[in-house]
Design an enzyme around this catalytic site. Sequence first.
Site, PDB file in Angstrom:
ATOM      1  N   CYS A 385       0.826  -1.208   0.000  1.00 59.77           N
ATOM      2  CA  CYS A 385       0.000   0.000   0.000  1.00 59.77           C
ATOM      3  C   CYS A 385       0.862   1.261   0.000  1.00 59.77           C
ATOM      4  O   CYS A 385       1.430   1.589  -1.028  1.00 59.77           O
ATOM      5  CB  CYS A 385      -1.006  -0.047   1.143  1.00 59.77           C
ATOM      6  SG  CYS A 385      -2.438   0.961   0.769  1.00 59.77           S
ATOM      7  N   HIS A 509      -3.573  -5.177   0.127  1.00 58.61           N
ATOM      8  CA  HIS A 509      -2.983  -5.721   1.367  1.00 58.61           C
ATOM      9  C   HIS A 509      -3.129  -7.243   1.380  1.00 58.61           C
ATOM     10  O   HIS A 509      -4.117  -7.755   1.926  1.00 58.61           O
ATOM     11  CB  HIS A 509      -3.734  -5.171   2.590  1.00 58.61           C
ATOM     12  CG  HIS A 509      -3.480  -3.738   2.872  1.00 58.61           C
ATOM     13  ND1 HIS A 509      -2.508  -3.309   3.745  1.00 58.61           N
ATOM     14  CD2 HIS A 509      -4.076  -2.622   2.403  1.00 58.61           C
ATOM     15  CE1 HIS A 509      -2.519  -1.985   3.801  1.00 58.61           C
ATOM     16  NE2 HIS A 509      -3.462  -1.555   2.998  1.00 58.61           N
ATOM     17  N   GLU A 511      -1.768  -9.410   3.166  1.00 56.41           N
ATOM     18  CA  GLU A 511      -1.653 -10.025   4.498  1.00 56.41           C
ATOM     19  C   GLU A 511      -2.999 -10.373   5.115  1.00 56.41           C
ATOM     20  O   GLU A 511      -3.089 -11.287   5.937  1.00 56.41           O
ATOM     21  CB  GLU A 511      -0.856  -9.129   5.464  1.00 56.41           C
ATOM     22  CG  GLU A 511      -1.450  -7.767   5.761  1.00 56.41           C
ATOM     23  CD  GLU A 511      -1.090  -6.708   4.733  1.00 56.41           C
ATOM     24  OE1 GLU A 511      -0.553  -7.081   3.668  1.00 56.41           O
ATOM     25  OE2 GLU A 511      -1.339  -5.519   4.990  1.00 56.41           O
TER      26      GLU A 511
END
Length: 543
Positions: A385, A509, A511
């Site tokens: 990001c 993102h 994750e």
Amino acid sequence: MPKSPKYVFILGSVISGLGKGIVTSALGKLLQVREQNLVLAKIDPYLNIDAGTMNPIEHGEVFVTDDGGELDVDFGHYERFLGIPMTKRQNITTGQIYYSVIQKERKGEFLGKTVQVVPHITNEIILRLKELEATFSPDVMLIEVGGTIGDIESQPFMEAIRQMKRDLPRENILTILLTYVPFPPHISEHKTKPTQHSVSTLRSLGLSPDVIVCRSEISVDKKTRDKIAFFCDVPDYAVYDLPDLNSVFEVPRFLSDQSLDDFVANRLNLDLPPPHWEEIEDLVSKINATHKKLTIGIPGKYTDLIDSYISVNEALQHAALQYGWEVELKHLATEEFEEDENSVRVLDEVDGILVPGGFGDRGTEGKILAIKYARENGIPLLGICLGFQLAIVEFARHVLNLENANSTEMNENTPHPVIWLQEEQKHISDKGGTMRLGSYPIELIEDTLIHQLYSTSSINERHRHRYEMNSSYFDKFKNSSLKLTGFYNKLVESMEIEGHPYFVGTQFHPEFKSTPWNPSPPYTGLIKAAIKQNEKNREEKYV
Ligand code: GLN
């Protein structure tokens, strides 16, 4: 006939930070391995509508769901443990409840009535839970209540639970109290008084626990647990021990070995098939067999709270675990790089760098210095990001010679706004829930590293940002080694640098979707390259 749902409320006492989210997730796992359909919910007794407007230093990371929810950090634990995507309706806050009741009042829905905490606020809380029940028809609803017993903020929620307990059959509702049992070193014994006080506060709210789980640094012995049972009015066999364990994934089995699942099943009249522990056991033995350590540097702003990057940290661990490695994080205070450019050489000591997301300009010039150093010195790097955006800025400045290129978030008057506000964002002034949020489909360009890592062209990943790469600069990057590798329409979603061991950036993102059983591909790429870097670093030390 619709089945009657089972409500399990998880409350916390004595202190916060006991790992209520972990215990809730572990309890979920305990029921999931016994084939129960679950819905998890978390009640956060704060006035914010969601966690999106809170500072991660105070409150931990904002966890983003597929449907664009900006939720409490515990939702990350739920998803990582259970592999079930969560939705924003599952995070209930005081702010949402009051907002909704006040809107109803304005519409005249309570015409003639005095609108009060009891029954209007409590009814709204119960309604929200019933809505979740109706949407998902789960076997069991697990509801974690944030904060600790006795907080002023959580009282309407406690009252709502009391009312539900009064109205539902006994076998349909259960309260579990997670408590802290201190072990003062100078006394060398566990003390039960804080738990007794908490339970008496809970009683004054008309509730009492059915199960008590004792958190402590070391095991709470049977004698102490019996004492807690006696004073807190629960059966001896309903007080469980939960010391610090080597890994959070050991918690479900640890509680099951004390028959917590059987107790819950009996009490709620659930017919549970035998557990499937294979997946968890396999994971726990992998974690325990891991001894090799990789160092990943995180140049970032929120250096003082590990929780502010928790999904990033977890995703790094998941990726490393599949190769038998563990990640040690090295937080790098970027402001120091700005004061002394040479200090960026500490990056020689790391095996890889993860540049996380963030907001505002503090520390960004230091991050850019770290990115430059990683690019020029072949240190594996993944930018997420803001990390992706700064990698574009760095390349624009130092390779494409676009002097003072920047994101307009950092400098509105930059001569080269390579990152700027998305068109849709230009007219938005409210801050809450207004970013580009949640899951979007992304097309990955073939013959790129990222395509190879995902092994597919079409992916879905989660987002949380306002700025984007400025498409009028695409041409400038075209013949350079920085390749734009993923798109959502014209919006750039990922980049990589050719000829570098690993230099990847994602606007999304990844994750948030990583679990120990399903590590995230861009993280896997970073870890693979970091393992090579680690071997190289070690060889260099010995020559
Ligand atoms: N501040 C940047 C934006 O809003 C990046 C956001 C982030 O890193 N999550 O676009």
